[in-house]
Design a protein around this motif. Structure first.
Motif, PDB file in Angstrom:
ATOM      1  N   VAL A   1       0.838  -1.198   0.000  1.00  0.00           N
ATOM      2  CA  VAL A   1       0.000   0.000   0.000  1.00  0.00           C
ATOM      3  C   VAL A   1       0.875   1.252   0.000  1.00  0.00           C
ATOM      4  CG1 VAL A   1      -1.669   1.342   1.331  1.00  0.00           C
ATOM      5  CG2 VAL A   1      -1.951  -1.142   1.113  1.00  0.00           C
ATOM      6  N   CYS A   2       1.908   1.265   0.837  1.00  0.00           N
ATOM      7  CA  CYS A   2       2.795   2.426   0.900  1.00  0.00           C
ATOM      8  C   CYS A   2       3.472   2.674  -0.446  1.00  0.00           C
ATOM      9  CB  CYS A   2       3.851   2.227   1.988  1.00  0.00           C
ATOM     10  SG  CYS A   2       3.233   2.361   3.677  1.00  0.00           S
ATOM     11  N   ALA A   3       3.890   1.611  -1.108  1.00  0.00           N
ATOM     12  CA  ALA A   3       4.531   1.773  -2.411  1.00  0.00           C
ATOM     13  C   ALA A   3       3.593   2.454  -3.396  1.00  0.00           C
ATOM     14  CB  ALA A   3       4.980   0.409  -2.940  1.00  0.00           C
ATOM     15  N   GLU A   4       2.317   2.086  -3.354  1.00  0.00           N
ATOM     16  CA  GLU A   4       1.338   2.707  -4.242  1.00  0.00           C
ATOM     17  C   GLU A   4       1.146   4.178  -3.877  1.00  0.00           C
ATOM     18  OE1 GLU A   4      -1.603   3.247  -7.188  1.00  0.00           O
ATOM     19  OE2 GLU A   4       0.017   1.791  -6.907  1.00  0.00           O
ATOM     20  N   LEU A   5       1.107   4.494  -2.585  1.00  0.00           N
ATOM     21  CA  LEU A   5       0.904   5.879  -2.167  1.00  0.00           C
ATOM     22  C   LEU A   5       2.137   6.743  -2.419  1.00  0.00           C
ATOM     23  CD1 LEU A   5      -1.074   5.230   1.127  1.00  0.00           C
ATOM     24  CD2 LEU A   5      -1.935   6.373  -0.929  1.00  0.00           C
ATOM     25  N   GLU A   6       3.292   6.135  -2.451  1.00  0.00           N
ATOM     26  CA  GLU A   6       4.503   6.875  -2.831  1.00  0.00           C
ATOM     27  C   GLU A   6       4.519   7.136  -4.331  1.00  0.00           C
ATOM     28  OE1 GLU A   6       7.138   4.898   0.785  1.00  0.00           O
ATOM     29  OE2 GLU A   6       7.234   4.081  -1.251  1.00  0.00           O
ATOM     30  N   ARG A   7       4.001   6.181  -5.097  1.00  0.00           N
ATOM     31  CA  ARG A   7       3.971   6.325  -6.549  1.00  0.00           C
ATOM     32  C   ARG A   7       2.882   7.298  -6.987  1.00  0.00           C
ATOM     33  NH1 ARG A   7       1.643   4.009 -11.125  1.00  0.00           N
ATOM     34  NH2 ARG A   7       0.179   2.773  -9.885  1.00  0.00           N
ATOM     35  N   ARG A   8       1.718   7.204  -6.360  1.00  0.00           N
ATOM     36  CA  ARG A   8       0.580   8.075  -6.683  1.00  0.00           C
ATOM     37  C   ARG A   8       0.030   8.630  -5.375  1.00  0.00           C
ATOM     38  NH1 ARG A   8      -4.054   6.142  -9.225  1.00  0.00           N
ATOM     39  NH2 ARG A   8      -3.804   4.088  -8.305  1.00  0.00           N
ATOM     40  N   PRO A   9       0.569   9.733  -4.873  1.00  0.00           N
ATOM     41  CA  PRO A   9       0.207  10.231  -3.542  1.00  0.00           C
ATOM     42  C   PRO A   9      -1.285  10.520  -3.398  1.00  0.00           C
ATOM     43  CG  PRO A   9       2.209  11.286  -4.296  1.00  0.00           C
ATOM     44  CD  PRO A   9       1.665  10.530  -5.464  1.00  0.00           C
ATOM     45  N   LYS A  10      -1.860   9.993  -2.338  1.00  0.00           N
ATOM     46  CA  LYS A  10      -3.248  10.240  -1.957  1.00  0.00           C
ATOM     47  C   LYS A  10      -3.325  10.281  -0.440  1.00  0.00           C
ATOM     48  CE  LYS A  10      -5.455   7.788  -5.849  1.00  0.00           C
ATOM     49  NZ  LYS A  10      -6.507   6.797  -6.215  1.00  0.00           N
ATOM     50  N   LEU A  11      -4.432  10.780   0.078  1.00  0.00           N
ATOM     51  CA  LEU A  11      -4.712  10.684   1.503  1.00  0.00           C
ATOM     52  C   LEU A  11      -4.891   9.226   1.891  1.00  0.00           C
ATOM     53  CD1 LEU A  11      -7.368  13.532   1.553  1.00  0.00           C
ATOM     54  CD2 LEU A  11      -5.056  13.722   2.479  1.00  0.00           C
ATOM     55  N   LEU A  12      -4.543   8.906   3.128  1.00  0.00           N
ATOM     56  CA  LEU A  12      -4.691   7.538   3.633  1.00  0.00           C
ATOM     57  C   LEU A  12      -5.542   7.542   4.889  1.00  0.00           C
ATOM     58  CD1 LEU A  12      -3.972   4.479   3.814  1.00  0.00           C
ATOM     59  CD2 LEU A  12      -1.930   5.169   5.120  1.00  0.00           C
ATOM     60  N   LEU A  13      -6.557   6.681   4.913  1.00  0.00           N
ATOM     61  CA  LEU A  13      -7.355   6.422   6.107  1.00  0.00           C
ATOM     62  C   LEU A  13      -7.099   4.995   6.545  1.00  0.00           C
ATOM     63  CD1 LEU A  13      -9.557   6.899   8.231  1.00  0.00           C
ATOM     64  CD2 LEU A  13     -11.267   6.385   6.471  1.00  0.00           C
ATOM     65  N   LEU A  14      -6.632   4.835   7.772  1.00  0.00           N
ATOM     66  CA  LEU A  14      -6.390   3.518   8.363  1.00  0.00           C
ATOM     67  C   LEU A  14      -7.417   3.255   9.450  1.00  0.00           C
ATOM     68  CD1 LEU A  14      -2.524   3.195   8.925  1.00  0.00           C
ATOM     69  CD2 LEU A  14      -3.956   1.598   7.656  1.00  0.00           C
ATOM     70  N   THR A  15      -8.024   2.090   9.418  1.00  0.00           N
ATOM     71  CA  THR A  15      -8.956   1.713  10.474  1.00  0.00           C
ATOM     72  C   THR A  15      -8.890   0.204  10.666  1.00  0.00           C
ATOM     73  OG1 THR A  15     -11.220   2.041  11.280  1.00  0.00           O
ATOM     74  CG2 THR A  15     -10.963   1.446   8.949  1.00  0.00           C
ATOM     75  N   GLY A  16      -9.695  -0.304  11.583  1.00  0.00           N
ATOM     76  CA  GLY A  16      -9.690  -1.729  11.869  1.00  0.00           C
ATOM     77  C   GLY A  16     -11.061  -2.345  11.695  1.00  0.00           C
ATOM     78  N   HIS A  17     -11.096  -3.611  11.356  1.00  0.00           N
ATOM     79  CA  HIS A  17     -12.344  -4.329  11.148  1.00  0.00           C
ATOM     80  C   HIS A  17     -13.037  -4.630  12.475  1.00  0.00           C
ATOM     81  CE1 HIS A  17     -15.179  -7.161   9.395  1.00  0.00           C
ATOM     82  NE2 HIS A  17     -14.814  -8.060  10.289  1.00  0.00           N
ATOM     83  N   ASP A  18     -14.348  -4.508  12.474  1.00  0.00           N
ATOM     84  CA  ASP A  18     -15.189  -4.957  13.586  1.00  0.00           C
ATOM     85  C   ASP A  18     -14.858  -4.250  14.900  1.00  0.00           C
ATOM     86  OD1 ASP A  18     -17.296  -6.412  14.622  1.00  0.00           O
ATOM     87  OD2 ASP A  18     -16.052  -8.141  15.145  1.00  0.00           O
ATOM     88  N   ARG A  19     -14.678  -2.932  14.806  1.00  0.00           N
ATOM     89  CA  ARG A  19     -14.492  -2.085  15.993  1.00  0.00           C
ATOM     90  C   ARG A  19     -13.308  -2.494  16.863  1.00  0.00           C
ATOM     91  NH1 ARG A  19     -20.654  -0.259  17.832  1.00  0.00           N
ATOM     92  NH2 ARG A  19     -21.194   0.671  15.818  1.00  0.00           N
ATOM     93  N   VAL A  20     -12.273  -2.989  16.210  1.00  0.00           N
ATOM     94  CA  VAL A  20     -10.962  -3.168  16.841  1.00  0.00           C
ATOM     95  C   VAL A  20      -9.949  -2.606  15.863  1.00  0.00           C
ATOM     96  CG1 VAL A  20      -9.230  -4.795  17.668  1.00  0.00           C
ATOM     97  CG2 VAL A  20     -11.658  -5.223  18.110  1.00  0.00           C
ATOM     98  N   PHE A  21      -9.048  -1.760  16.336  1.00  0.00           N
ATOM     99  CA  PHE A  21      -8.025  -1.241  15.434  1.00  0.00           C
ATOM    100  C   PHE A  21      -6.965  -2.324  15.218  1.00  0.00           C
ATOM    101  CE2 PHE A  21      -4.215   1.284  14.351  1.00  0.00           C
ATOM    102  CZ  PHE A  21      -4.713   1.930  13.223  1.00  0.00           C
ATOM    103  N   ALA A  22      -6.172  -2.590  16.230  1.00  0.00           N
ATOM    104  CA  ALA A  22      -5.209  -3.693  16.164  1.00  0.00           C
ATOM    105  C   ALA A  22      -4.788  -4.032  17.580  1.00  0.00           C
ATOM    106  CB  ALA A  22      -3.988  -3.334  15.322  1.00  0.00           C
ATOM    107  N   GLY A  23      -4.974  -5.297  17.942  1.00  0.00           N
ATOM    108  CA  GLY A  23      -4.701  -5.726  19.303  1.00  0.00           C
ATOM    109  C   GLY A  23      -3.237  -5.966  19.593  1.00  0.00           C
ATOM    110  N   GLY A  24      -2.339  -5.465  18.748  1.00  0.00           N
ATOM    111  CA  GLY A  24      -0.906  -5.613  18.968  1.00  0.00           C
ATOM    112  C   GLY A  24      -0.247  -6.304  17.793  1.00  0.00           C
ATOM    113  N   ALA A  25       1.025  -6.631  17.965  1.00  0.00           N
ATOM    114  CA  ALA A  25       1.717  -7.461  16.991  1.00  0.00           C
ATOM    115  C   ALA A  25       1.341  -8.914  17.250  1.00  0.00           C
ATOM    116  CB  ALA A  25       3.226  -7.266  17.102  1.00  0.00           C
ATOM    117  N   ASP A  26       1.616  -9.756  16.276  1.00  0.00           N
ATOM    118  CA  ASP A  26       1.313 -11.182  16.411  1.00  0.00           C
ATOM    119  C   ASP A  26       2.314 -11.813  17.374  1.00  0.00           C
ATOM    120  OD1 ASP A  26       1.393 -14.096  15.809  1.00  0.00           O
ATOM    121  OD2 ASP A  26      -0.117 -13.544  14.321  1.00  0.00           O
TER     122      ASP A  26
END
Length: 248
Positions: A41-66
């Motif tokens: 995703v970052c490579a695409e945004l570096e190639r064609r700059p756009k705004l980025l919205l990051l969110t998480g599925h099902d009302r959890v952003f990210a519970g940590g690293a694996d």
């Protein structure tokens, strides 16, 4: 970008990319595969700059690293900076980035949110860095990004004392700019991006570059402004402003 991401849902629009972390079986924990897909995703945004919205599925952003993956990593992997290299890449994306956080944003999930330019939250958002309880430290940016965002005292409460910041505490600390009801969080995120999208894309990019430059930067200010002053976008926008004021 690949249409077959296993850990992300990606919605690419004219002026933005919406990325939803999507590992519901693991509270959207950040795995090696997710890291690889976010790099794409970052490579695409570096190639064609756009705004980025990051969110998480099902009302959890990210519970940590694996954690299962972390358990297998040694000093070689630590020196590779697997998570930190990605989060720094997110930080350096050309256009502004926004994290819409509801539910858990812990460990690497919190650090990914810290790497974004802006954050908004739902009422159940929880930010925390419990890494010392697992025998490690928050080594993907939290130890220096969080003090810059909320101040040394609150950062040490989170990083050393294991304090979690709920939505209200994150708002009070300046970590998030607004708290919205969960069912309107994404709508509000898009409204914020809409507002930024009405600005000059070049002005946004240069402003972000100058703000992120280390130390005092009057020369960088002057150089960036010189580029913008010669741009057609500036002339058209200011002309419209003056014409509108004259007609009132």
């Amino acid at each position: 970008m690949s249409a077959d991401f296993a850990t992300l849902l990606v919605d690419e629009r004219d002026d933005r990319i919406v990325v939803t972390l999507n590992r519901p079986e693991a509270r959207n924990a950040i795995s090696g595969q997710m890291i690889d897909e976010l790099h794409e995703v970052c490579a695409e945004l570096e190639r064609r700059p756009k705004l980025l919205l990051l969110t998480g599925h099902d009302r959890v952003f990210a519970g940590g690293a694996d954690i299962a993956e972390l358990l297998q990593r040694g000093s070689t992997e630590a020196l590779q900076g697997i998570n930190s290299r990605l989060f720094e890449r997110v930080r350096r994306l050309p256009m502004p980035t926004l994290a819409a956080v509801d539910g858990w944003a812990l460990g690497g999930g919190a650090e990914l949110a810290y790497a974004c330019d802006l954050r908004i939250a739902g009422p159940d958002a929880i930010f925390g860095n419990p890494e010392p309880g697992l025998g490690i430290l928050a080594a993907a940016g939290a130890c220096w990004r969080l003090p810059a965002l909320v101040g040394e005292s609150i950062a040490k409460q989170v990083l050393l004392a294991g304090r979690n910041l709920n939505a209200d505490a994150a708002l009070a600390a300046g970590l998030v700019m607004h708290v919205f009801p969960a069912d309107t969080l994404l709508d509000e995120a898009h409204a914020l991006l809409d507002r930024m999208a009405r600005s000059s894309a070049t002005a946004l990019r240069l402003t972000k570059l100058v703000v992120d430059s280390p130390g005092a930067h009057p020369v960088a200010d002057d150089l960036a402004q010189a580029v913008l002053f010669e741009g057609q976008d500036k002339k058209e926008r200011m002309t419209r402003f003056l014409e509108k004021r004259t007609s009132q």
